[in-house]
Design an enzyme around this catalytic site. Structure first.
Site, PDB file in Angstrom:
ATOM      1  N   LYS A 147       0.821  -1.207   0.000  1.00  0.00           N
ATOM      2  CA  LYS A 147       0.000   0.000   0.000  1.00  0.00           C
ATOM      3  C   LYS A 147       0.855   1.256   0.000  1.00  0.00           C
ATOM      4  O   LYS A 147       0.392   2.339  -0.314  1.00  0.00           O
ATOM      5  CB  LYS A 147      -0.862   0.046   1.284  1.00  0.00           C
ATOM      6  CG  LYS A 147      -1.738  -1.146   1.471  1.00  0.00           C
ATOM      7  CD  LYS A 147      -2.353  -1.107   2.910  1.00  0.00           C
ATOM      8  CE  LYS A 147      -2.957  -2.452   3.215  1.00  0.00           C
ATOM      9  NZ  LYS A 147      -3.048  -2.684   4.657  1.00  0.00           N
ATOM     10  N   GLU A 191       7.415   2.602  -6.186  1.00  0.00           N
ATOM     11  CA  GLU A 191       7.534   2.142  -4.806  1.00  0.00           C
ATOM     12  C   GLU A 191       7.714   3.322  -3.855  1.00  0.00           C
ATOM     13  O   GLU A 191       8.219   4.369  -4.250  1.00  0.00           O
ATOM     14  CB  GLU A 191       8.773   1.240  -4.670  1.00  0.00           C
ATOM     15  CG  GLU A 191       8.469  -0.224  -4.733  1.00  0.00           C
ATOM     16  CD  GLU A 191       7.737  -0.752  -3.499  1.00  0.00           C
ATOM     17  OE1 GLU A 191       7.069   0.030  -2.789  1.00  0.00           O
ATOM     18  OE2 GLU A 191       7.826  -1.954  -3.253  1.00  0.00           O
ATOM     19  N   ASP A 192       7.319   3.115  -2.605  1.00  0.00           N
ATOM     20  CA  ASP A 192       7.630   4.140  -1.604  1.00  0.00           C
ATOM     21  C   ASP A 192       9.070   3.997  -1.138  1.00  0.00           C
ATOM     22  O   ASP A 192       9.756   4.986  -0.924  1.00  0.00           O
ATOM     23  CB  ASP A 192       6.657   4.095  -0.415  1.00  0.00           C
ATOM     24  CG  ASP A 192       6.541   2.708   0.198  1.00  0.00           C
ATOM     25  OD1 ASP A 192       6.929   1.721  -0.456  1.00  0.00           O
ATOM     26  OD2 ASP A 192       6.064   2.606   1.337  1.00  0.00           O
ATOM     27  N   ASP A 200      14.451  -1.079  -0.179  1.00  0.00           N
ATOM     28  CA  ASP A 200      15.144  -1.387   1.071  1.00  0.00           C
ATOM     29  C   ASP A 200      16.120  -2.542   0.800  1.00  0.00           C
ATOM     30  O   ASP A 200      17.198  -2.330   0.250  1.00  0.00           O
ATOM     31  CB  ASP A 200      14.052  -1.729   2.093  1.00  0.00           C
ATOM     32  CG  ASP A 200      14.544  -1.808   3.512  1.00  0.00           C
ATOM     33  OD1 ASP A 200      15.752  -1.752   3.738  1.00  0.00           O
ATOM     34  OD2 ASP A 200      13.708  -1.936   4.431  1.00  0.00           O
ATOM     35  N   PHE A 252      14.267   4.105  10.623  1.00  0.00           N
ATOM     36  CA  PHE A 252      12.859   3.716  10.495  1.00  0.00           C
ATOM     37  C   PHE A 252      12.031   4.985  10.249  1.00  0.00           C
ATOM     38  O   PHE A 252      11.994   5.872  11.099  1.00  0.00           O
ATOM     39  CB  PHE A 252      12.430   3.025  11.785  1.00  0.00           C
ATOM     40  CG  PHE A 252      11.115   2.302  11.703  1.00  0.00           C
ATOM     41  CD1 PHE A 252      10.151   2.636  10.759  1.00  0.00           C
ATOM     42  CD2 PHE A 252      10.843   1.267  12.581  1.00  0.00           C
ATOM     43  CE1 PHE A 252       8.950   1.968  10.689  1.00  0.00           C
ATOM     44  CE2 PHE A 252       9.637   0.579  12.528  1.00  0.00           C
ATOM     45  CZ  PHE A 252       8.692   0.938  11.587  1.00  0.00           C
ATOM     46  N   VAL A 253      11.399   5.058   9.093  1.00  0.00           N
ATOM     47  CA  VAL A 253      10.628   6.266   8.765  1.00  0.00           C
ATOM     48  C   VAL A 253       9.152   5.945   8.569  1.00  0.00           C
ATOM     49  O   VAL A 253       8.792   4.829   8.190  1.00  0.00           O
ATOM     50  CB  VAL A 253      11.169   6.968   7.495  1.00  0.00           C
ATOM     51  CG1 VAL A 253      12.556   7.528   7.741  1.00  0.00           C
ATOM     52  CG2 VAL A 253      11.176   6.032   6.290  1.00  0.00           C
ATOM     53  N   ARG A 269       0.338   6.460   7.662  1.00  0.00           N
ATOM     54  CA  ARG A 269       0.541   6.561   6.215  1.00  0.00           C
ATOM     55  C   ARG A 269       0.167   7.946   5.678  1.00  0.00           C
ATOM     56  O   ARG A 269       0.725   8.414   4.696  1.00  0.00           O
ATOM     57  CB  ARG A 269      -0.276   5.494   5.472  1.00  0.00           C
ATOM     58  CG  ARG A 269       0.203   4.078   5.689  1.00  0.00           C
ATOM     59  CD  ARG A 269      -0.480   3.146   4.698  1.00  0.00           C
ATOM     60  NE  ARG A 269      -0.381   1.750   5.066  1.00  0.00           N
ATOM     61  CZ  ARG A 269       0.640   0.943   4.750  1.00  0.00           C
ATOM     62  NH1 ARG A 269       1.662   1.409   4.065  1.00  0.00           N
ATOM     63  NH2 ARG A 269       0.643  -0.328   5.110  1.00  0.00           N
TER      64      ARG A 269
HETATM   65  C1  PRP Z   1       7.595  -1.974   1.951  1.00  0.00           C
HETATM   66  C2  PRP Z   1       7.709  -1.105   0.727  1.00  0.00           C
HETATM   67  C3  PRP Z   1       8.223  -2.048  -0.311  1.00  0.00           C
HETATM   68  C4  PRP Z   1       9.057  -3.004   0.478  1.00  0.00           C
HETATM   69  C5  PRP Z   1      10.485  -2.656   0.303  1.00  0.00           C
HETATM   70  O1  PRP Z   1       6.376  -2.626   1.932  1.00  0.00           O
HETATM   71  O2  PRP Z   1       6.463  -0.565   0.357  1.00  0.00           O
HETATM   72  O3  PRP Z   1       7.193  -2.723  -0.967  1.00  0.00           O
HETATM   73  O4  PRP Z   1       8.679  -2.892   1.830  1.00  0.00           O
HETATM   74  O5  PRP Z   1      11.301  -3.508   1.014  1.00  0.00           O
HETATM   75  P1  PRP Z   1      12.379  -4.461   0.367  1.00  0.00           P
HETATM   76  O6  PRP Z   1      13.211  -3.641  -0.585  1.00  0.00           O
HETATM   77  O7  PRP Z   1      13.156  -4.895   1.585  1.00  0.00           O
HETATM   78  O8  PRP Z   1      11.696  -5.606  -0.308  1.00  0.00           O
HETATM   79  P2  PRP Z   1       5.649  -3.253   3.199  1.00  0.00           P
HETATM   80  O9  PRP Z   1       5.895  -4.732   3.192  1.00  0.00           O
HETATM   81  O10 PRP Z   1       6.038  -2.511   4.429  1.00  0.00           O
HETATM   82  O11 PRP Z   1       4.117  -3.043   2.828  1.00  0.00           O
HETATM   83  P3  PRP Z   1       3.289  -1.678   2.636  1.00  0.00           P
HETATM   84  O12 PRP Z   1       3.714  -1.062   1.316  1.00  0.00           O
HETATM   85  O13 PRP Z   1       1.861  -2.149   2.601  1.00  0.00           O
HETATM   86  O14 PRP Z   1       3.593  -0.780   3.807  1.00  0.00           O
END
Ligand code: PRP
Length: 187
Positions: free
Chosen positions: A50, A106-107, A110, A159-160, A172
């Site tokens: 999301k 993507e947001d 990571d 952690f943001v 969010r």
């Molecule tokens: C977060 C973010 C990416 C992913 C990145 O999603 O939105 O999809 O983690 O991490 P990575 O590079 O380690 O794979 P999250 O699982 O927190 O779900 P969300 O988008 O619903 O918050």
């Protein structure tokens, strides 16, 4: 690990890492760059639910070439199993992307596991081109080699929350990107 429960401190007490004004300015710049790169074409923006929803909404309005949206969702339990690299698709794209110019949005980038998996999956659909746009990039955390084509901000391993990013599904809608106090996680 302590036994204290997670708490949800008010966002306005958390330090601002990137202000809503700085975000807006970078989104404008990225919008111009994407517009120049795709002039005369149309784009399919594919957001990863999301977290990416807010960045996608802003980017779409900063781009001056035709664009349509689609969304995918992946399981977040896969993130706990980081070493296995397990990521599972929960929601696929609704419309075919064969022969289209696609940008995965993507947001945060990571470990890179989510986007590596999604990139592989999307390439199977034979788009004309596939690029990646991310609001945040945490290069220190990368476990697999992947880079985004459009990065709004590179950040350290903190952690943001805010601008789409959550802690336990909260925050969010916070306009700035803020540092979540680690002690509030109860770990
Ligand atoms: C977060 C973010 C990416 C992913 C990145 O999603 O939105 O999809 O983690 O991490 P990575 O590079 O380690 O794979 P999250 O699982 O927190 O779900 P969300 O988008 O619903 O918050």
């Amino acid at each position: 690990m302590s036994n204290s429960k997670p708490s949800f401190p008010p966002a306005d007490q958390m330090e601002i890492l990137i202000s809503s004004g700085q975000i807006a300015e970078r989104v404008r710049e990225l919008g111009k760059q994407i517009t120049a790169d795709y002039r005369g074409h149309s784009i399919v923006l594919i957001g990863v639910l999301k977290g990416a929803a807010i960045f996608l909404a802003d980017i779409a309005r900063a781009i001056e070439v035709d664009n349509t949206f689609d969304f995918v969702a992946v399981s977040s339990y896969g993130r706990a199993l980081v070493s296995s690299g397990a990521v599972k698709l929960i929601k696929d794209i609704d419309n075919p992307i064969e022969g289209k110019h696609v940008i995965l949005v993507e947001d945060i980038l990571d470990t890179g596991l989510t986007l590596s998996y999604l990139r592989g999956l999307m390439l199977q659909h034979k788009p004309s081109s596939l690029k990646i746009a991310t609001c945040l990039d945490k290069p220190e955390r990368r476990l697999v080699p992947i880079e985004a084509d459009y990065v709004a901000f590179k950040i350290p391993n903190k952690f943001v929350i805010g601008y789409g990013m959550d802690y336990a599904e909260r925050y969010r809608g916070v306009r700035d990107i803020r540092l979540f106090p680690e002690e509030a996680t109860g770990h």
